[in-house]
Design a protein around this motif. Structure first.
Motif, PDB file in Angstrom:
ATOM      1  N   LEU A  43      18.308   3.498   4.436  1.00 28.09           N
ATOM      2  CA  LEU A  43      18.453   2.683   3.224  1.00 28.09           C
ATOM      3  C   LEU A  43      17.258   1.766   3.005  1.00 28.09           C
ATOM      4  O   LEU A  43      16.941   1.403   1.879  1.00 28.09           O
ATOM      5  CB  LEU A  43      19.736   1.848   3.302  1.00 28.09           C
ATOM      6  N   LEU A  44      16.601   1.377   4.084  1.00 29.79           N
ATOM      7  CA  LEU A  44      15.466   0.464   3.969  1.00 29.79           C
ATOM      8  C   LEU A  44      14.125   1.177   3.964  1.00 29.79           C
ATOM      9  O   LEU A  44      13.079   0.522   3.975  1.00 29.79           O
ATOM     10  CB  LEU A  44      15.495  -0.549   5.125  1.00 29.79           C
ATOM     11  N   ALA A  45      14.142   2.499   3.940  1.00 27.68           N
ATOM     12  CA  ALA A  45      12.884   3.257   3.957  1.00 27.68           C
ATOM     13  C   ALA A  45      11.999   2.802   2.806  1.00 27.68           C
ATOM     14  O   ALA A  45      12.414   2.754   1.656  1.00 27.68           O
ATOM     15  CB  ALA A  45      13.175   4.745   3.863  1.00 27.68           C
ATOM     16  N   PRO A  70      26.071   3.347  11.386  1.00 25.27           N
ATOM     17  CA  PRO A  70      25.487   4.664  11.631  1.00 25.27           C
ATOM     18  C   PRO A  70      23.963   4.628  11.540  1.00 25.27           C
ATOM     19  O   PRO A  70      23.384   3.801  10.836  1.00 25.27           O
ATOM     20  CB  PRO A  70      26.079   5.515  10.507  1.00 25.27           C
ATOM     21  N   LYS A  71      23.329   5.550  12.245  1.00 24.25           N
ATOM     22  CA  LYS A  71      21.862   5.636  12.208  1.00 24.25           C
ATOM     23  C   LYS A  71      21.370   5.952  10.800  1.00 24.25           C
ATOM     24  O   LYS A  71      20.275   5.566  10.417  1.00 24.25           O
ATOM     25  CB  LYS A  71      21.370   6.704  13.188  1.00 24.25           C
ATOM     26  N   GLY A 106      10.400  -1.963   4.467  1.00 21.93           N
ATOM     27  CA  GLY A 106      10.368  -2.702   5.722  1.00 21.93           C
ATOM     28  C   GLY A 106      11.359  -2.091   6.693  1.00 21.93           C
ATOM     29  O   GLY A 106      11.620  -0.895   6.653  1.00 21.93           O
ATOM     30  N   HIS A 107      11.922  -2.925   7.544  1.00 20.02           N
ATOM     31  CA  HIS A 107      12.874  -2.411   8.519  1.00 20.02           C
ATOM     32  C   HIS A 107      13.936  -3.457   8.816  1.00 20.02           C
ATOM     33  O   HIS A 107      13.780  -4.627   8.520  1.00 20.02           O
ATOM     34  CB  HIS A 107      12.156  -1.996   9.813  1.00 20.02           C
ATOM     35  N   TRP A 108      15.031  -2.984   9.403  1.00 25.77           N
ATOM     36  CA  TRP A 108      16.132  -3.858   9.776  1.00 25.77           C
ATOM     37  C   TRP A 108      15.729  -4.697  10.972  1.00 25.77           C
ATOM     38  O   TRP A 108      15.132  -4.206  11.906  1.00 25.77           O
ATOM     39  CB  TRP A 108      17.360  -3.020  10.109  1.00 25.77           C
ATOM     40  N   HIS A 152      29.486   8.175   6.766  1.00 23.06           N
ATOM     41  CA  HIS A 152      28.968   8.456   8.102  1.00 23.06           C
ATOM     42  C   HIS A 152      29.764   7.651   9.117  1.00 23.06           C
ATOM     43  O   HIS A 152      29.685   6.419   9.118  1.00 23.06           O
ATOM     44  CB  HIS A 152      27.483   8.087   8.196  1.00 23.06           C
ATOM     45  N   PRO A 153      30.507   8.305   9.977  1.00 29.11           N
ATOM     46  CA  PRO A 153      31.263   7.560  10.983  1.00 29.11           C
ATOM     47  C   PRO A 153      30.319   6.918  12.008  1.00 29.11           C
ATOM     48  O   PRO A 153      29.202   7.379  12.212  1.00 29.11           O
ATOM     49  CB  PRO A 153      32.143   8.622  11.637  1.00 29.11           C
ATOM     50  N   TYR A 154      30.795   5.855  12.608  1.00 31.31           N
ATOM     51  CA  TYR A 154      30.022   5.192  13.648  1.00 31.31           C
ATOM     52  C   TYR A 154      30.983   4.521  14.621  1.00 31.31           C
ATOM     53  O   TYR A 154      32.152   4.299  14.326  1.00 31.31           O
ATOM     54  CB  TYR A 154      29.024   4.190  13.065  1.00 31.31           C
TER      55      TYR A 154
END
Length: 103
Positions: free
Chosen positions: A89-91, A83-84, A94-96, A74-76
């Motif tokens: 990945l953390l679903a 990238p969004k 918790g959250h980043w 995924h480019p960013y």
């Protein structure tokens, strides 16, 4: 190595910089290369510098599926936090937490 200190020499009124130089190779030899360190450990039977077989197998267990079927790239935007899609990945875990930037 060079160390510069301010010191007062004999018969001088004030302190002045003095350079203290040392060549490691001349003063005690050079440190062994990483390969030499590993070779010495192997010859001495010291296994602390080596990964155990179960650790290698576990790494392959985790990495092989990624090598066999790599996920999409995924480019960013350069300088961004990525990238969004990375948020997924953390679903479920918790959250980043973004960086704290003070005032």
């Amino acid at each position: 190595m060079r160390l510069v200190v301010d010191a007062k020499r004999a018969r001088e009124v004030s302190a002045a910089p003095i350079e203290l130089d040392m060549e490691f190779a001349e003063e005690g030899g050079e440190a062994p290369t990483p390969y030499e360190v590993l070779l010495q450990a192997a010859m001495n039977g010291d296994s602390r510098r080596f990964t155990r077989q179960d650790g290698i197998e576990e790494a392959w267990r985790i990495m092989q599926p990624l090598l066999d079927d790599p996920p999409p790239v995924h480019p960013y935007k350069p300088g961004s936090w990525g990238p969004k899609e990375a948020d997924a990945l953390l679903a479920g875990y918790g959250h980043w937490r973004g960086p704290w930037i003070g005032p």
